[in-house]
Motif scaffolding. Structure first.
Motif, PDB file in Angstrom:
ATOM      1  N   LEU A  71       0.842  -1.359  -0.102  1.00  0.00           N
ATOM      2  CA  LEU A  71       0.048  -0.082  -0.034  1.00  0.00           C
ATOM      3  C   LEU A  71       0.755   1.208  -0.156  1.00  0.00           C
ATOM      4  O   LEU A  71       1.859   1.209   0.784  1.00  0.00           O
ATOM      5  N   TYR A  72       0.637   2.173  -1.049  1.00  0.00           N
ATOM      6  CA  TYR A  72       1.463   3.297  -1.133  1.00  0.00           C
ATOM      7  C   TYR A  72       0.472   4.452  -1.170  1.00  0.00           C
ATOM      8  O   TYR A  72      -0.651   4.624  -1.701  1.00  0.00           O
ATOM      9  N   THR A  73       0.798   5.593  -0.579  1.00  0.00           N
ATOM     10  CA  THR A  73       0.301   6.985  -0.542  1.00  0.00           C
ATOM     11  C   THR A  73       1.031   7.959  -1.170  1.00  0.00           C
ATOM     12  O   THR A  73       2.314   8.110  -0.752  1.00  0.00           O
ATOM     13  N   PHE A  74       0.420   8.817  -1.771  1.00  0.00           N
ATOM     14  CA  PHE A  74       1.042   9.963  -2.555  1.00  0.00           C
ATOM     15  C   PHE A  74       0.386  11.424  -2.410  1.00  0.00           C
ATOM     16  O   PHE A  74      -0.812  11.575  -2.087  1.00  0.00           O
ATOM     17  N   LYS A  75       1.407  12.446  -2.648  1.00  0.00           N
ATOM     18  CA  LYS A  75       0.934  13.771  -2.678  1.00  0.00           C
ATOM     19  C   LYS A  75       1.533  14.645  -3.500  1.00  0.00           C
ATOM     20  O   LYS A  75       2.688  14.555  -3.623  1.00  0.00           O
ATOM     21  N   MET A  76       0.766  15.290  -4.351  1.00  0.00           N
ATOM     22  CA  MET A  76       1.269  16.195  -5.205  1.00  0.00           C
ATOM     23  C   MET A  76       0.675  17.703  -4.933  1.00  0.00           C
ATOM     24  O   MET A  76      -0.621  17.948  -4.948  1.00  0.00           O
ATOM     25  N   GLU A  77       1.284  18.510  -4.300  1.00  0.00           N
ATOM     26  CA  GLU A  77       0.962  19.604  -3.642  1.00  0.00           C
ATOM     27  C   GLU A  77       0.776  20.869  -4.709  1.00  0.00           C
ATOM     28  O   GLU A  77       0.132  21.833  -4.705  1.00  0.00           O
ATOM     29  N   GLN A  78       1.771  20.670  -5.717  1.00  0.00           N
ATOM     30  CA  GLN A  78       1.710  21.768  -6.834  1.00  0.00           C
ATOM     31  C   GLN A  78       0.516  21.369  -7.982  1.00  0.00           C
ATOM     32  O   GLN A  78       0.301  20.320  -8.149  1.00  0.00           O
TER      33      GLN A  78
END
Length: 617
Positions: free
Chosen positions: A202-209
């Motif tokens: 299980l992987y979590t990701f974040k792209m804030e731009q």
């Protein structure tokens, strides 16, 4: 009475102001010929993606939840193609939805009913076997041949085939993702990424731009990470990690050189993942994680201009994005220009000029190929009712570059660099049309410095204007003399090629005389063994010449077939299939293509299908 009138006037003014604020909460968007979405009415602003990657059934299933803004709209429209839409919710409650008529290029409009105050929608869906963005690879199609692999390719309008979304480059969103994959594999995205595998997959990701949808990317495989610097590094299969790390070891220097030219790198991390050879492009500039073909790993860093190109996209393309695919040259022309400046800063003007000269030759060939459709040689295109991939060619890249280089030479490099740096800063995290660029150019460079330039002719007319910059290379002139000497004397002098770069070798092979004899090709092949070159670029241009001139020595026919089956990079394979077709050898091409097609991503297969008139049974 006056007090009541005044009070009523104030109320009306306040109400009008609130109404105007709501109407202005959504910027004005250009009509988009390649998306069903109507962002002026209702637009997505953030995605939460929660998906499972099912290798056994080769599907992705889950949900895509969006924060939205709406302009008093009763409906929001997403793009969807070859997806199964199972259910849709608005603010957590089931809502009605419908799929409009199917369009071969665009797919279906997914029409979702909402209220004035709807803040979130969620689409439950799964992909199908027709999904074009995804390529599922069996273990034998990977480098290590132990585990399966998956990667996505969203550009230009394929993200809608694995996520229901407003698939227009002018729609910019942030996103978070939760991705479940088999425990022995790692998932990475165009976002903040893991450096090691998790135990449960299980992987979590974040792209804030905020990014355009075509830049949302996913890869899943048995991969490892190796850092080059605090902000650069390599993902690859185990057998490829060390090779890739060596090949791309200049990445941090590239980032530093780029920042020195046009401002701070805005994406925090610049990593590269080396994909299996079926990846259809040289590279794809997904923010924080460039996707790259293994064909650039030559063992001598000779093809790393591709990494400079994808890095340059961090400014031109990812930071400042073409508003529509008709404006694609704004992404690629600027990026080629920036790439050449990075290469010049790191490796000198000679190498940059050789790269630019090869691009100029590519442009000449492209223009000749469009002699019956000259409108396709304009920078600003009209691709309505066409696949936007039709505009992804040397016109956007190399004519766009030539326009900017000519502009630089006219204005002077110092003024032009100030202009470009301010351009990237002014338009950061936004999209821009060709017309908006022309206005900005006039106001901030040409009129400001009293410079006369034929901008409209470059952008809106076909062909190349007469005031084009002349790209010269003394080294290439020497290469051309060497060719003449070899052919004239029937003898190869290896001392003349001793210190040649890859660019000189490519120029050497591409510039053989049209009437060169097969015995000359055999003589050159015997001396340099080009048929068995470890450099994929040299091999590709040599194979093209072998097809052009009926050269069959050194088992080259087998090598060409092996190359076309193994490599899926669209530029390389389309060059060779085009050579077969041009020389009335379509039957030979189809015989190979029948064996190779299953190894190609849909982006490559669709191009070759059209070229060869291939029909699946």
């Amino acid at each position: 009475m006056k007090k009541i009138t005044l009070l009523l006037g104030c109320i009306i003014l306040i109400a009008s102001s609130c109404s105007n604020k709501q109407a202005q909460s959504i910027p004005s968007y250009i009509e988009e010929p390649h998306s069903f979405s109507k962002p002026n009415e209702a637009i997505i602003t953030h995605l939460d993606l929660d998906i499972n990657v099912d290798f056994e059934n080769e599907i992705i299933n889950g949900k895509a939840s969006y924060l939205i803004k709406n302009n008093k709209a009763s409906q929001i429209i997403l793009d969807s193609k070859f997806l199964t839409i199972e259910n849709v919710q608005a603010d957590g409650k089931d809502t009605t939805f419908s799929l409009g008529d199917f369009d071969e290029q665009l797919g279906n409009p997914l029409k979702i009913d909402i209220n004035d105050d709807t803040k979130q929608i969620t689409v439950f869906y799964k992909t199908t076997h027709k999904t074009e963005a995804l390529q599922w690879l069996k273990p034998q199609q990977t480098a290590d041949k132990k585990h399966p692999f998956l990667f996505t390719q969203g550009q230009a309008i394929l993200t809608r085939t694995w996520i229901p979304i407003q698939d227009s480059p002018q729609v910019r969103i942030t996103y978070n993702a939760k991705v479940q994959v088999p425990s022995q594999l790692m998932a990475v995205m165009s976002a903040e990424n893991p450096k090691t595998k998790t135990q449960d997959g299980l992987y979590t990701f974040k792209m804030e731009q905020p990014i355009s949808p075509y830049l949302i990317a996913l890869a899943v495989g048995d991969i490892e990470y190796k850092a080059i610097s605090d902000r650069t590094g390599i993902y690859a299969e185990k057998s490829m990690v060390e090779k890739a790390h060596y090949e791309f070891s200049d990445m941090e220097n590239m980032v530093a050189s780029a920042e020195a030219l046009y401002g701070t790198y805005a994406w925090d991390q610049f990593d590269v993942i080396v994909l299996p050879p079926s990846f259809p492009f040289g590279g794809m500039e997904n923010p924080r994680l460039t996707f790259a073909t293994p064909t650039v790993i030559a063992g001598d860093k000779s093809l790393t201009s591709l990494i400079a190109h994808e890095l340059a996209h961090s400014w031109s393309g990812n930071l400042v994005t073409n508003a529509t695919w008709n404006d694609f040259w704004l992404n690629e022309g600027f990026t080629v220009y920036f790439e050449m400046r990075i290469m010049e800063a790191l490796y000198g003007k000679d190498r940059a000029n050789m790269l630019a000269h090869i691009g100029r030759q590519d442009l000449e060939e492209e223009i000749e190929g469009f002699k019956d459709t000259p409108d396709d040689t304009k920078l600003k295109l009209n691709l309505k009712d066409r696949n936007p991939d039709d505009g992804m060619n040397s016109i956007a890249y190399d004519k766009g570059y030539l326009f900017l280089r000519t502009l630089e030479e006219t204005a002077g490099r110092e003024k032009f660099d100030v202009f470009l740096k301010n351009y990237f800063k002014k338009h950061a995290f936004s999209t821009i049309s060709t017309e908006e660029f022309v206005t900005y150019l006039n106001e901030n460079l040409l009129e400001k410095h009293n410079i006369t330039f034929n901008t409209n002719e470059w952008i809106y007319n076909s062909g190349i204007p007469d005031n084009q910059a002349i790209i010269a290379s003394d080294k290439f002139e020497t290469v051309e003399k060497t060719i003449q000497q070899f052919v004239k004397t029937n003898k190869v002098d290896k001392t003349l090629t001793k210190d040649w770069t890859v660019q000189e070798w490519v120029h050497f092979v591409r510039n053989f005389p049209e009437d060169i004899k097969t015995e000359h090709l055999a003589m050159i092949d015997e001396a340099f063994n080009l048929t068995n070159s470890n450099n994929s670029y040299i091999a590709m241009v040599w194979y093209e010449q072998a097809i052009n001139h009926d050269y069959h020595g050194n088992d080259v026919d087998t090598k060409i077939e092996d190359f076309l089956i193994r490599v899926g990079r669209r530029w390389y394979v389309s060059t060779l299939y085009k050579a077969f077709k041009r020389n009335n050898k379509t039957d030979a091409a189809l015989a190979i293509y029948n064996k190779a097609r299953s190894n190609y991503h849909s982006v490559t297969a669709n191009t070759i299908d059209d070229m060869l008139g291939f029909k699946q049974d």
